[in-house]
Design a protein around this motif. Structure first.
Motif, short mmCIF file in Angstrom:
data_model
loop_
_atom_site.label_atom_id
_atom_site.label_comp_id
_atom_site.label_asym_id
_atom_site.label_seq_id
_atom_site.Cartn_x
_atom_site.Cartn_y
_atom_site.Cartn_z
N ALA A 1 8.80 7.88 4.61
CA ALA A 1 9.63 7.95 3.36
C ALA A 1 9.03 7.03 2.17
CB ALA A 1 11.22 7.64 3.59
N GLN A 2 8.64 5.72 2.80
CA GLN A 2 8.27 4.66 1.48
C GLN A 2 7.10 5.03 0.65
OE1 GLN A 2 8.23 1.54 4.84
NE2 GLN A 2 8.62 0.46 3.10
N ALA A 3 6.29 6.11 1.47
CA ALA A 3 5.03 6.75 0.83
C ALA A 3 5.27 7.68 -0.15
CB ALA A 3 3.97 7.07 1.70
N ASN A 4 6.45 8.07 -0.46
CA ASN A 4 6.87 9.17 -1.21
C ASN A 4 8.11 8.97 -1.95
OD1 ASN A 4 5.25 11.47 0.03
ND2 ASN A 4 5.87 10.58 1.83
N THR A 5 8.46 7.96 -2.27
CA THR A 5 9.66 7.56 -3.17
C THR A 5 9.18 6.21 -3.91
OG1 THR A 5 10.89 6.04 -1.54
CG2 THR A 5 11.37 8.28 -1.80
N TRP B 1 -2.89 1.34 10.37
CA TRP B 1 -1.47 1.61 10.34
C TRP B 1 -1.06 3.13 10.40
CZ3 TRP B 1 -1.70 -2.48 6.23
CH2 TRP B 1 -1.69 -3.66 6.75
N ILE B 2 -2.15 4.06 9.95
CA ILE B 2 -2.08 5.33 9.95
C ILE B 2 -3.53 5.99 10.54
CG2 ILE B 2 -0.29 5.70 8.13
CD1 ILE B 2 -2.58 6.46 6.42
N LYS B 3 -3.36 6.95 10.99
CA LYS B 3 -4.60 7.52 11.63
C LYS B 3 -5.17 8.68 10.65
CE LYS B 3 -3.18 7.38 16.56
NZ LYS B 3 -2.88 8.19 17.71
N ASN B 4 -4.21 9.39 9.93
CA ASN B 4 -4.94 9.99 8.71
C ASN B 4 -3.78 10.25 7.71
OD1 ASN B 4 -3.07 12.58 9.27
ND2 ASN B 4 -4.28 12.31 11.23
N GLU B 5 -4.24 10.40 6.60
CA GLU B 5 -3.49 10.70 5.41
C GLU B 5 -2.41 11.46 5.63
OE1 GLU B 5 -3.88 11.21 0.58
OE2 GLU B 5 -5.71 10.83 1.59
N ARG B 6 -2.42 12.55 6.21
CA ARG B 6 -1.52 13.44 6.40
C ARG B 6 -0.21 12.81 6.88
NH1 ARG B 6 -1.85 18.88 6.48
NH2 ARG B 6 -4.05 18.79 6.40
N GLU B 7 -0.27 11.90 7.71
CA GLU B 7 0.71 10.94 8.29
C GLU B 7 1.74 10.44 7.33
OE1 GLU B 7 -0.06 8.07 11.17
OE2 GLU B 7 -1.43 9.26 12.35
N LEU B 8 1.28 10.16 5.91
CA LEU B 8 1.94 9.50 4.98
C LEU B 8 3.26 10.59 4.46
CD1 LEU B 8 -0.89 7.85 2.86
CD2 LEU B 8 1.01 6.87 4.36
N MET B 9 2.90 11.92 4.71
CA MET B 9 3.84 12.84 4.41
C MET B 9 5.31 12.62 5.03
SD MET B 9 2.50 14.38 1.83
CE MET B 9 1.96 12.70 1.44
N ASP B 10 5.17 11.99 6.07
CA ASP B 10 6.31 11.72 7.15
C ASP B 10 6.85 10.51 6.94
OD1 ASP B 10 6.19 14.47 8.30
OD2 ASP B 10 4.57 13.56 9.73
N ALA C 1 0.80 -1.27 0.03
CA ALA C 1 -0.02 -0.01 0.13
C ALA C 1 0.65 1.29 0.01
CB ALA C 1 -0.89 -0.06 1.29
N LEU C 2 2.07 1.14 0.68
CA LEU C 2 2.81 2.45 0.76
C LEU C 2 3.50 2.61 -0.61
CD1 LEU C 2 4.70 1.84 4.19
CD2 LEU C 2 3.15 3.82 3.85
N ARG C 3 4.00 1.48 -1.33
CA ARG C 3 4.63 1.62 -2.42
C ARG C 3 3.45 2.19 -3.60
NH1 ARG C 3 6.63 -3.49 -1.78
NH2 ARG C 3 5.26 -4.49 -3.15
N GLY C 4 2.23 1.67 -3.63
CA GLY C 4 1.37 2.09 -4.41
C GLY C 4 1.03 3.56 -4.19
N TYR C 5 0.96 3.92 -2.91
CA TYR C 5 0.67 5.45 -2.79
C TYR C 5 2.14 6.39 -3.35
CZ TYR C 5 -0.83 9.55 -0.37
OH TYR C 5 -1.29 10.91 0.09
N ALA C 6 3.03 5.75 -3.13
CA ALA C 6 4.25 6.68 -3.58
C ALA C 6 4.14 6.52 -5.08
CB ALA C 6 5.63 5.94 -3.21
N ALA C 7 3.78 5.47 -5.79
CA ALA C 7 3.61 5.71 -7.13
C ALA C 7 2.53 6.37 -7.92
CB ALA C 7 3.74 4.19 -7.82
#
Length: 239
Positions: free
Chosen positions: A137-141, A126-135, A65-71
């Motif tokens: 790295a796996q969600a942004n590379t 695994w997260i409380k809100n989508e904003r947490e994904l900005m912190d 899911a993190l890889r998918g979000y990053a891509a």
């Protein structure tokens, strides 16, 4: 040939509108180049699924899911698709207006896909809100090399070059989704794939349409062949 790929080919690849000027070219590319890549990609996906199902935890679902979000995150999708829209010169806008409309629609589709990956992360706690994904790295590379304007790193080869990406890569996405839906029963993971299925198919059909109706001359076919060769080798590792 695997039954999943065979079903996809019979339903979406082989049917051709009579009189489509580039259809013969597309079918030749399919038989000579695409089939091998699609089969290899499907076998890789099935192997990954079996390996993941053999694990006793859900870590792989989080990683995927993190890889998918990053891509497919909003920032990546807007950069990628804007690059495609800007690849068509003002003077050629009228000639490629149908192509531009497809790309404009795809911006929305790709941005929405990231929300599906976020749904899994949220639903599993695994997260409380989508904003947490900005912190995270796996969600942004993402590891894929930039191609055809992705991230605005270098200009488009030709306005029609993306037809190769839509036709070849989006077919891999469709086939991969078919594989996951065939093997998995987790409702959140199925939702992640079911909600993308029709949109990925539409993106594939964009490529099919572009090749069938806009790639009827050596001038328009050359950039598609070159782009497909790049995708097979650089992205797929296929020679």
């Amino acid at each position: 040939m695997h039954p999943i790929l065979d079903r996809f080919l019979d339903k979406w690849v082989w049917p051709t509108m009579p009189g489509a000027p580039g259809a013969e070219f597309r079918l030749r590319l399919t038989r000579e180049k695409c089939l091998k890549g699609w089969e290899i990609s499907l076998q890789r996906t099935l192997g990954e699924i079996e390996e993941e199902l053999g694990r006793n935890d859900e870590v792989w679902k989080k990683e995927r899911a993190l890889r998918g979000y990053a891509a497919e995150g909003v920032h990546m999708s807007i950069k990628q698709m804007s690059g495609q829209l800007l690849s068509v010169d003002i003077a050629d806008q009228e000639r490629y207006i149908d192509l531009q409309r497809m790309r404009a629609r795809q911006i929305w589709d790709e941005c929405k896909h990231s929300k599906l990956h976020a749904d899994v992360l949220l639903g599993k706690g695994w997260i409380k809100n989508e904003r947490e994904l900005m912190d995270i790295a796996q969600a942004n590379t993402q590891p894929l090399p930039a191609y055809f304007g992705m991230s605005m790193m270098f200009p488009h080869i030709h306005p029609l070059a993306r037809a190769a990406q839509n036709y070849y890569q989006e077919a891999n996405a469709c086939i991969g989704i078919m594989a996951y839906l065939d093997r998995l029963d987790d409702p959140l993971v199925r939702h992640e794939h079911l909600s993308q299925r029709d949109e990925e198919l539409m993106h594939f059909m964009e490529g099919k349409f572009q090749i069938d109706f806009l790639c009827a001359t050596p001038e328009t076919q050359k950039p598609v062949e070159e782009a497909l060769g790049y995708l097979l080798h650089q992205v797929g590792g296929i020679r």
